[in-house]
Write a protein that holds these residues in place. Structure first.
Motif, short mmCIF file in Angstrom:
data_model
loop_
_atom_site.label_atom_id
_atom_site.label_comp_id
_atom_site.label_asym_id
_atom_site.label_seq_id
_atom_site.Cartn_x
_atom_site.Cartn_y
_atom_site.Cartn_z
N GLU A 146 0.68 -0.90 -0.03
CA GLU A 146 -0.20 0.02 0.00
C GLU A 146 0.86 1.14 0.06
N SER A 147 1.93 1.16 0.69
CA SER A 147 2.81 2.67 0.92
C SER A 147 3.51 2.88 -0.30
N MET A 148 3.54 1.76 -1.58
CA MET A 148 4.22 1.98 -2.73
C MET A 148 3.17 1.94 -4.08
N MET A 149 2.13 2.16 -3.49
CA MET A 149 0.98 2.11 -4.83
C MET A 149 1.09 3.44 -5.52
N VAL A 150 0.78 3.38 -6.85
CA VAL A 150 0.57 4.34 -7.69
C VAL A 150 -0.61 4.30 -8.44
N PRO A 151 -1.48 5.19 -8.27
CA PRO A 151 -1.27 6.50 -7.29
C PRO A 151 -1.54 5.96 -5.92
N PRO A 152 -1.08 6.83 -5.15
CA PRO A 152 -1.18 6.74 -3.64
C PRO A 152 -2.43 6.61 -3.09
N THR A 153 -2.57 5.75 -2.13
CA THR A 153 -3.89 5.87 -1.23
C THR A 153 -3.43 6.40 0.05
N ILE A 154 -4.65 7.48 0.33
CA ILE A 154 -4.55 8.05 1.86
C ILE A 154 -4.84 7.24 3.19
N LEU A 155 -5.91 6.49 3.03
CA LEU A 155 -6.00 5.80 4.23
C LEU A 155 -5.64 4.20 3.94
N PRO A 156 -5.17 3.56 5.05
CA PRO A 156 -4.99 2.22 4.75
C PRO A 156 -6.26 1.29 4.73
N ALA A 157 -6.01 0.44 3.96
CA ALA A 157 -7.26 -0.37 3.94
C ALA A 157 -7.31 -1.37 5.25
N ASP A 158 -6.28 -1.64 5.77
CA ASP A 158 -6.43 -2.39 6.85
C ASP A 158 -5.36 -1.88 7.84
N TRP A 159 -5.75 -1.44 9.13
CA TRP A 159 -4.76 -0.84 9.86
C TRP A 159 -3.95 -1.67 10.54
N GLN A 160 -2.55 -1.66 10.10
CA GLN A 160 -1.61 -2.74 10.71
C GLN A 160 -0.88 -1.92 11.72
N THR A 161 -0.47 -2.81 12.71
CA THR A 161 0.57 -2.06 13.76
C THR A 161 1.81 -3.25 13.83
N THR A 162 1.80 -4.10 12.69
CA THR A 162 3.19 -4.80 12.86
C THR A 162 4.59 -3.78 12.70
N SER A 163 4.35 -2.87 11.88
CA SER A 163 5.44 -1.91 11.54
C SER A 163 6.22 -1.37 12.93
#
Length: 278
Positions: free
Chosen positions: A44-61
């Protein structure tokens, strides 16, 4: 006529507010983007065009970031570096500023010229001799190594000298007539009159120390002795394309300065306003 002037004034006011709102959005947007990206997946972070909101909120980062870096040690090192740099800058710059402003001694102008020259030179040229000095006494990979370049501050000396020059000489002369020596005059009379300037210097010293990257990255090579800024530089090396982990680490690194600002918000604002007035 009055209605036309009133309408023109409202238009100008609306334009000013619109300008500041747009400027605020531009400044805040990178922080919002960093926060949202930290909860995205790598794809998701590398998508073009970029997405504003995450599709699924992940906390693994956040888990990966804390597992890769010893954040507790980085917090401790950063806080100690900021604390001692602020203490040294305020104490030594205040004494030096008072001496240059109110005392007469041989070589005063020549010594102050050296202070001005140091302000005009880029700080990078001092890195090699400073590192060699620390290496010879075996103080690399230490808290003292992080604090060493901030033991004295040319900017702080110049800044507080200007503050002391703004105090009338009659005050120090009255203290002398009352029986105070130079040290008592400085500690009991002059220094309390420059507390606002000292607070401004402390604010800027803390901000500059928090953002210092090159020196902590050079003097401390042990990861447990690094600061938040230098630690994040190694995180970027580990996760060069894992933007969620990089954003999570950046958010965790922001915590000390955000907390510092929340506790000393008034001093931050007064310091900046007072410095601008100077």
């Amino acid at each position: 006529m009055n209605s036309s002037l009133e309408r023109s004034r409202k238009i100008r006011t609306a334009g000013v507010y619109a300008f500041f709102v747009i400027g605020s959005i531009i400044m805040i947007f990178p922080f919002v983007w960093m926060f949202l990206t930290s909860f995205k997946t790598v794809e998701e972070s590398m998508m073009v065009p970029p997405t504003i909101l995450p599709a699924d909120w992940q906390t693994t980062s956040y888990g990966q970031a804390t597992a890769s870096l010893p954040f507790f040690a980085l917090y401790k090192n950063t806080i100690l570096m900021i604390f001692w740099r602020v203490v040294c800058a305020v104490a030594f710059s205040s004494m030096a500023g008072y001496a240059f402003a109110k005392l007469n001694f041989k070589g005063k102008n020549a010594l102050f010229s050296l202070v001005l020259i140091q302000m005009m030179l880029p700080s990078q040229i001092f890195i090699t001799p400073q590192y060699q000095m620390l290496a010879r006494i075996g103080m690399t990979n230490s808290i003292f190594g992080l604090v060493f370049p901030g033991l004295v501050s040319a900017f702080g000396t110049f800044f507080l000298r200007q503050a002391y020059l703004g105090i009338p000489n009659e005050i120090s002369e009255a203290a002398y007539l009352d029986g105070c020596n130079h040290w008592q005059t400085f500690v009991k009379v002059m220094a309390p009159l420059t507390t606002a300037s000292m607070a401004a210097l402390a604010v800027f010293t803390a901000v500059f120390a928090y953002g210092d990257l090159m020196w902590p990255l050079i003097v401390n090579t042990d990861l447990k002795m690094m600061t938040l800024s230098s630690g994040l530089a190694t995180l970027r090396g580990q996760f060069n394309t894992n933007f969620p982990v990089m954003m999570a680490g950046s958010l965790l690194a922001m915590i000390p300065m955000v907390v510092l600002y929340l506790f000393f918000q008034r001093q931050f604002i007064e310091g900046v306003a007072m410095t601008g007035g100077k």
